[in-house]
Scaffold this active site. Structure first.
Site, PDB file in Angstrom:
ATOM      1  CB  CYS A  93      -0.884   0.020   1.234  1.00 45.33           C
ATOM      2  SG  CYS A  93      -2.165  -1.220   1.176  1.00 45.33           S
TER       3      CYS A  93
ATOM      4  N   GLY B 113      -0.466   0.227  -5.038  1.00 42.33           N
ATOM      5  CA  GLY B 113      -1.752  -0.407  -4.805  1.00 42.33           C
ATOM      6  C   GLY B 113      -2.780   0.075  -5.799  1.00 42.33           C
TER       7      GLY B 113
ATOM      8  CG  ASN C 196       2.985   0.236   3.420  1.00 43.63           C
ATOM      9  OD1 ASN C 196       4.067   0.716   3.135  1.00 43.63           O
ATOM     10  ND2 ASN C 196       2.628  -0.965   3.022  1.00 43.63           N
ATOM     11  N   GLY C 197       1.478  -2.151   5.699  1.00 41.23           N
ATOM     12  CA  GLY C 197       2.210  -3.182   6.408  1.00 41.23           C
ATOM     13  C   GLY C 197       1.355  -4.375   6.751  1.00 41.23           C
TER      14      GLY C 197
ATOM     15  CE1 TYR D  51       7.543  -5.132 -10.080  1.00 35.46           C
ATOM     16  CE2 TYR D  51       6.531  -5.994  -8.092  1.00 35.46           C
ATOM     17  CZ  TYR D  51       6.432  -5.622  -9.420  1.00 35.46           C
ATOM     18  OH  TYR D  51       5.254  -5.729 -10.073  1.00 35.46           O
TER      19      TYR D  51
ATOM     20  CB  CYS E 159      11.239 -13.831   1.036  1.00 30.28           C
ATOM     21  SG  CYS E 159      12.153 -12.419   0.380  1.00 30.28           S
TER      22      CYS E 159
END
Length: 474
Positions: A8, A36, A114-115, A259, A451
């Site tokens: 977001c 978003g 945002n999160g 990104y 990740c």
């Protein structure tokens, strides 16, 4: 197309001269649209007007679809917050759009988040058992409720925000509008970006610096990881750093640089564009290939491709034409004549690749289906060879802090060796950015690499919380 989805974007403006801020928030959100595309909203209040009056509007769609001149002209106030949203799980509905607006005994709160919290379910249940009634399924509402409750026993709203965020775990950048103050808060690890800007007597909070530049504001500084800032005409910018961690424990999301963020943004003093150039340079150093042309998959692969070209000396070129008018959720025709989703959004310029050995740079591979289609398109257009280079390491673990990375079983790198992935893509060679290069590409900033490695900066939940019951509010 199979892409890692954006997070977001949040925006806040307080004009000390009393001018309406809705249009500034609108243009700021327009600059943050890449973060978003599902829903957006604006909430404003007049600090000198009637108490408890907040004008707000939110709906599903892009910023320029949801708002027009008539809707903006109805939003009057010199303080306000805005939000663009992408949900990665659960309902994508108008009710879950932000900002959230709460009326409570001390007045009103407007909040954009945002999160993703990892203890939202636990906190939500505690509130429900004490009588709280929730209107949404997003964890942002949990934060808003806790701020409102803490305000009852706090001298100031900023003290309430500090108390509330001490209870939550995970990733958050918050912009909070109270009747007379604009507050920004960033989690102690700094997962999500947040910065401060100024234009004359107006102060701004935004996810990225590109939003400040769009409305002619100058960058003041980043909100530090763990910092709560309060903006008011009486005190200017005040800071509470009681939640700050040592620098080495900070853990920014590396995908902001790879990104998510716009290339013209700066996050924590580091240029996003330069980071992507550096990623391309490292790929060229660590994973060279004999080729005639280096190309990037638009948009985030372009800068990395340029960096690869600069380091390798192989010419940089444009091989893809992107359809800028196709949204994230374009209407799909019936299965009997459904077009290839990749081809709808991306086409190859045959004259650029025919007969050439191509190095194709992309930011990531998730399941591999999209990358395989793009390789196939290049070869169908006449490319003699296609060497794939990825400007991030392989995804091996899910993310619980706001990046749309699925379960391990769905990740191609978890289930296959490097050579198997190369074969599935139909590429002549394949290489990823080395994990040890990540901090180098962001000038030594402390980052989260969970990740890629499975080692998270905080203990992840024992059960996957990213189901339909909770939306990750990115």
């Amino acid at each position: 197309m199979e892409r890692i989805k954006e997070e977001c974007g949040v925006m806040g403006v307080y004009d000390f001269d009393g001018n309406d801020v809705a249009s500034d928030i609108y243009y700021g959100l327009f600059a943050l649209q890449h973060r978003g595309q599902e829903s957006c909203g604006i909430a404003v209040s007049d600090t000198n007007g009637p108490k408890r009056k907040v004008d707000s509007y939110k709906d599903m769609g892009l910023v320029n679809e949801v708002f027009d001149y008539e809707k903006l002209s109805c939003l009057h106030g010199d303080i306000g917050v805005g939000h663009v949203r992408y949900s990665t799980a659960g309902a994508s509905t108008r009710e879950n759009a932000q900002p959230l607006v709460l009326n409570y005994v001390k007045g009103t709160l407007g909040m954009a988040h945002n999160g993703n919290l990892i203890n939202a379910e636990e906190l939500r249940r505690e509130l429900e058992f004490t009588g709280a009634i929730f209107q949404t399924t997003i964890d942002s509402e949990v934060i808003a409720y806790h701020i409102a409750r803490e305000r009852l026993n706090s001298h100031t709203v900023e003290e309430a925000v500090v108390r509330a965020v001490k209870k939550i775990k995970g990733a958050y950048s918050l912009v909070v509008m109270s009747p007379r103050k604009l507050i920004g808060a960033r989690d102690p690890f700094g997962f999500k970006p947040l910065c401060i800007g100024r234009r004359g007597n107006a102060y701004l909070l935004a996810s990225e610096t590109c939003a400040l530049e769009t409305i002619g504001a100058e960058f003041v500084r980043d909100v530090r990881p763990g910092e709560v800032v309060t903006i008011s005409p009486e005190e200017g910018i005040q800071s509470d750093t009681s939640l700050c961690l040592p620098k080495e424990q900070e853990a920014r999301c590396i995908f902001e640089y790879i990104y998510f963020a716009r290339p013209d943004s700066h996050i924590d003093g580091v240029s996003v564009y330069n980071s992507r150039i550096e990623a391309g340079r490292y790929l060229a150093l660590d994973s060279p290939a004999a080729a005639d042309l280096v190309v990037g998959v638009p948009e985030s692969g372009n800068a990395a491709a340029l960096g690869y070209s600069m380091q390798s000396g192989i010419p940089y070129g444009v091989a893809f034409m992107k359809n800028s008018y196709v949204g994230r959720t374009f209407i799909k025709p019936k299965q009997s004549y459904r077009a290839d989703g990749v081809r709808v959004k991306l086409n190859v310029i045959k004259e650029a690749v025919n007969g050439k050995r191509i190095i194709m740079i992309d930011d990531s591979i998730v399941r591999g289906t999209t990358s395989g289609r793009i390789v196939s398109m290049l070869k169908e257009a006449g490319a003699a060879e296609v060497h794939v280079r990825i400007s991030s390491p392989p995804f091996l673990w899910p993310c619980y802090f706001g990046t749309d990375i699925p379960q391990r079983e769905q990740l191609i790198a978890y289930n296959h060796s490097l050579d198997e992935i190369r074969g599935l893509l139909g590429a002549d060679s394949l290489a990823y950015l080395k994990t040890e290069r990540l901090e180098e590409m962001v000038s030594g900033l402390s980052i989260c690499r969970g990740c890629f490695t499975g080692t998270y900066p905080i203990e992840p939940p024992k059960e996957d919380i990213r189901g339909d019951y909770y939306d990750r509010n990115m």
